[in-house]
Design a protein around this motif. Structure first.
Motif, mmCIF file in Angstrom:
data_model
loop_
_atom_site.group_PDB
_atom_site.id
_atom_site.type_symbol
_atom_site.label_atom_id
_atom_site.label_comp_id
_atom_site.label_asym_id
_atom_site.label_seq_id
_atom_site.Cartn_x
_atom_site.Cartn_y
_atom_site.Cartn_z
ATOM 1 N N ASN A 31 0.806 -1.218 0.000
ATOM 2 C CA ASN A 31 0.000 0.000 0.000
ATOM 3 C C ASN A 31 0.844 1.275 0.000
ATOM 4 O OD1 ASN A 31 -2.382 -1.425 0.010
ATOM 5 N ND2 ASN A 31 -2.710 -1.226 2.214
ATOM 6 N N TYR A 32 2.140 1.136 -0.114
ATOM 7 C CA TYR A 32 3.046 2.271 0.007
ATOM 8 C C TYR A 32 3.856 2.515 -1.266
ATOM 9 C CZ TYR A 32 2.215 2.587 5.017
ATOM 10 O OH TYR A 32 1.633 2.766 6.239
ATOM 11 N N ASP A 33 3.958 3.796 -1.626
ATOM 12 C CA ASP A 33 4.960 4.204 -2.603
ATOM 13 C C ASP A 33 6.327 4.067 -1.933
ATOM 14 O OD1 ASP A 33 3.037 7.088 -3.786
ATOM 15 O OD2 ASP A 33 2.826 4.952 -4.206
ATOM 16 N N VAL A 34 7.339 3.755 -2.736
ATOM 17 C CA VAL A 34 8.682 3.610 -2.180
ATOM 18 C C VAL A 34 9.643 4.533 -2.924
ATOM 19 C CG1 VAL A 34 8.277 1.237 -1.458
ATOM 20 C CG2 VAL A 34 9.250 1.675 -3.710
ATOM 21 N N ALA A 35 10.691 4.928 -2.247
ATOM 22 C CA ALA A 35 11.649 5.854 -2.862
ATOM 23 C C ALA A 35 13.027 5.695 -2.242
ATOM 24 C CB ALA A 35 11.178 7.293 -2.695
ATOM 25 N N TRP A 36 14.021 6.159 -2.983
ATOM 26 C CA TRP A 36 15.390 6.267 -2.501
ATOM 27 C C TRP A 36 15.821 7.726 -2.592
ATOM 28 C CZ3 TRP A 36 18.077 2.325 -0.284
ATOM 29 C CH2 TRP A 36 17.600 1.025 -0.484
ATOM 30 N N PHE A 37 16.528 8.146 -1.572
ATOM 31 C CA PHE A 37 17.143 9.459 -1.514
ATOM 32 C C PHE A 37 18.617 9.266 -1.172
ATOM 33 C CE2 PHE A 37 13.422 12.305 -1.464
ATOM 34 C CZ PHE A 37 12.404 11.382 -1.265
ATOM 35 N N ARG A 38 19.386 10.318 -1.342
ATOM 36 C CA ARG A 38 20.798 10.249 -0.939
ATOM 37 C C ARG A 38 21.256 11.612 -0.443
ATOM 38 N NH1 ARG A 38 23.686 9.391 -6.895
ATOM 39 N NH2 ARG A 38 23.355 11.521 -7.687
ATOM 40 N N SER A 54 1.627 0.576 -6.782
ATOM 41 C CA SER A 54 1.186 -0.442 -7.727
ATOM 42 C C SER A 54 2.345 -1.076 -8.476
ATOM 43 C CB SER A 54 0.213 0.178 -8.725
ATOM 44 O OG SER A 54 0.855 1.223 -9.433
ATOM 45 N N GLY A 55 3.505 -0.438 -8.415
ATOM 46 C CA GLY A 55 4.673 -0.966 -9.110
ATOM 47 C C GLY A 55 4.749 -0.602 -10.571
ATOM 48 N N GLY A 56 3.738 0.100 -11.072
ATOM 49 C CA GLY A 56 3.682 0.349 -12.495
ATOM 50 C C GLY A 56 4.277 1.663 -12.948
ATOM 51 N N SER A 57 4.710 2.486 -12.020
ATOM 52 C CA SER A 57 5.212 3.801 -12.389
ATOM 53 C C SER A 57 6.490 4.093 -11.621
ATOM 54 C CB SER A 57 4.149 4.856 -12.063
ATOM 55 O OG SER A 57 4.612 6.145 -12.342
ATOM 56 N N THR A 58 7.512 4.460 -12.354
ATOM 57 C CA THR A 58 8.783 4.816 -11.730
ATOM 58 C C THR A 58 9.223 6.195 -12.212
ATOM 59 O OG1 THR A 58 10.029 3.709 -13.485
ATOM 60 C CG2 THR A 58 9.547 2.421 -11.506
ATOM 61 N N TYR A 59 10.077 6.815 -11.410
ATOM 62 C CA TYR A 59 10.581 8.149 -11.755
ATOM 63 C C TYR A 59 11.980 8.265 -11.192
ATOM 64 C CZ TYR A 59 10.742 13.189 -12.378
ATOM 65 O OH TYR A 59 11.093 14.444 -12.761
ATOM 66 N N TYR A 60 12.884 8.854 -11.977
ATOM 67 C CA TYR A 60 14.291 8.948 -11.578
ATOM 68 C C TYR A 60 14.801 10.369 -11.683
ATOM 69 C CZ TYR A 60 14.229 3.876 -12.192
ATOM 70 O OH TYR A 60 13.935 2.540 -12.094
ATOM 71 N N ALA A 61 15.749 10.674 -10.841
ATOM 72 C CA ALA A 61 16.493 11.920 -10.996
ATOM 73 C C ALA A 61 17.304 11.835 -12.281
ATOM 74 C CB ALA A 61 17.412 12.127 -9.801
ATOM 75 N N ASP A 62 17.480 12.963 -12.937
ATOM 76 C CA ASP A 62 18.229 12.978 -14.193
ATOM 77 C C ASP A 62 19.644 12.439 -14.016
ATOM 78 O OD1 ASP A 62 16.779 16.080 -15.487
ATOM 79 O OD2 ASP A 62 16.081 14.005 -15.564
ATOM 80 N N SER A 63 20.215 12.669 -12.862
ATOM 81 C CA SER A 63 21.609 12.279 -12.625
ATOM 82 C C SER A 63 21.811 10.766 -12.591
ATOM 83 C CB SER A 63 22.109 12.887 -11.314
ATOM 84 O OG SER A 63 21.290 12.467 -10.242
ATOM 85 N N ASN A 74 6.869 -7.150 -3.176
ATOM 86 C CA ASN A 74 5.869 -6.990 -2.113
ATOM 87 C C ASN A 74 5.772 -8.227 -1.228
ATOM 88 O OD1 ASN A 74 5.255 -4.399 -2.907
ATOM 89 N ND2 ASN A 74 3.517 -5.030 -4.172
ATOM 90 N N ALA A 75 6.023 -9.389 -1.793
ATOM 91 C CA ALA A 75 5.962 -10.612 -0.997
ATOM 92 C C ALA A 75 7.018 -10.622 0.095
ATOM 93 C CB ALA A 75 6.129 -11.829 -1.899
ATOM 94 N N LYS A 76 8.120 -9.922 -0.146
ATOM 95 C CA LYS A 76 9.198 -9.845 0.836
ATOM 96 C C LYS A 76 9.220 -8.510 1.563
ATOM 97 C CE LYS A 76 12.279 -13.000 -1.657
ATOM 98 N NZ LYS A 76 13.615 -13.165 -2.281
ATOM 99 N N SER A 77 8.275 -7.626 1.240
ATOM 100 C CA SER A 77 8.258 -6.280 1.843
ATOM 101 C C SER A 77 9.618 -5.609 1.708
ATOM 102 C CB SER A 77 7.842 -6.356 3.316
ATOM 103 O OG SER A 77 6.520 -6.826 3.446
ATOM 104 N N THR A 78 10.180 -5.705 0.539
ATOM 105 C CA THR A 78 11.532 -5.205 0.310
ATOM 106 C C THR A 78 11.584 -4.403 -0.978
ATOM 107 O OG1 THR A 78 12.495 -7.093 1.493
ATOM 108 C CG2 THR A 78 13.951 -5.865 0.021
#
Length: 119
Positions: A31-38, A54-63, A74-78
């Motif tokens: 039920n959660y969107d996931v993201a990485w930051f640095r 939903s897993g169907g949409s991704t977005y990336y920093a240009d870098s 989702n089965a592993k919550s990872t």
């Protein structure tokens, strides 16, 4: 309580690859969107990549576009961040984060994992 635990960081050479993992607990991960930051030394935290609940949409920093890939099991919550063709400027502490769908703020954060890329 909700916990996000990152792993997979380390010291690599330019051009190498790494895969970061972030294991979540005590939440309905699907039920959660996931993201990485640095955050690099002396700089503000910046967005890297995100994936919708939903897993169907991704977005990336240009870098990182074309080099990094965000994914989830989702089965592993990872969630994962596959990082290829690493550059010294990718050196930073990497954080995973999640937000409930239909919200704008990331509610929960991991503790961070260090990625160092030598030239």
């Amino acid at each position: 309580q909700v916990q996000l635990v990152e792993s997979g960081g380390g010291l690599v050479q330019a051009g190498d690859s790494l895969r970061l993992s972030c294991a979540a607990s005590a939440l309905t991960f699907s039920n959660y969107d996931v993201a990485w930051f640095r955050q690099a030394p002396g700089k503000e935290r910046e967005f890297v990549a995100r994936m919708r609940w939903s897993g169907g949409s991704t977005y990336y920093a240009d870098s990182v576009k074309g080099r990094f890939t965000i994914s989830r099991d989702n089965a592993k919550s990872t969630m994962y961040l596959q990082m290829n063709s690493l550059k010294p400027e990718d050196t930073a502490v990497y954080y995973c984060a999640v937000r409930a769908r239909s919200t704008s703020q990331y509610n929960y954060w991991g503790q961070g994992t260090q990625v160092t890329v030598s030239s």
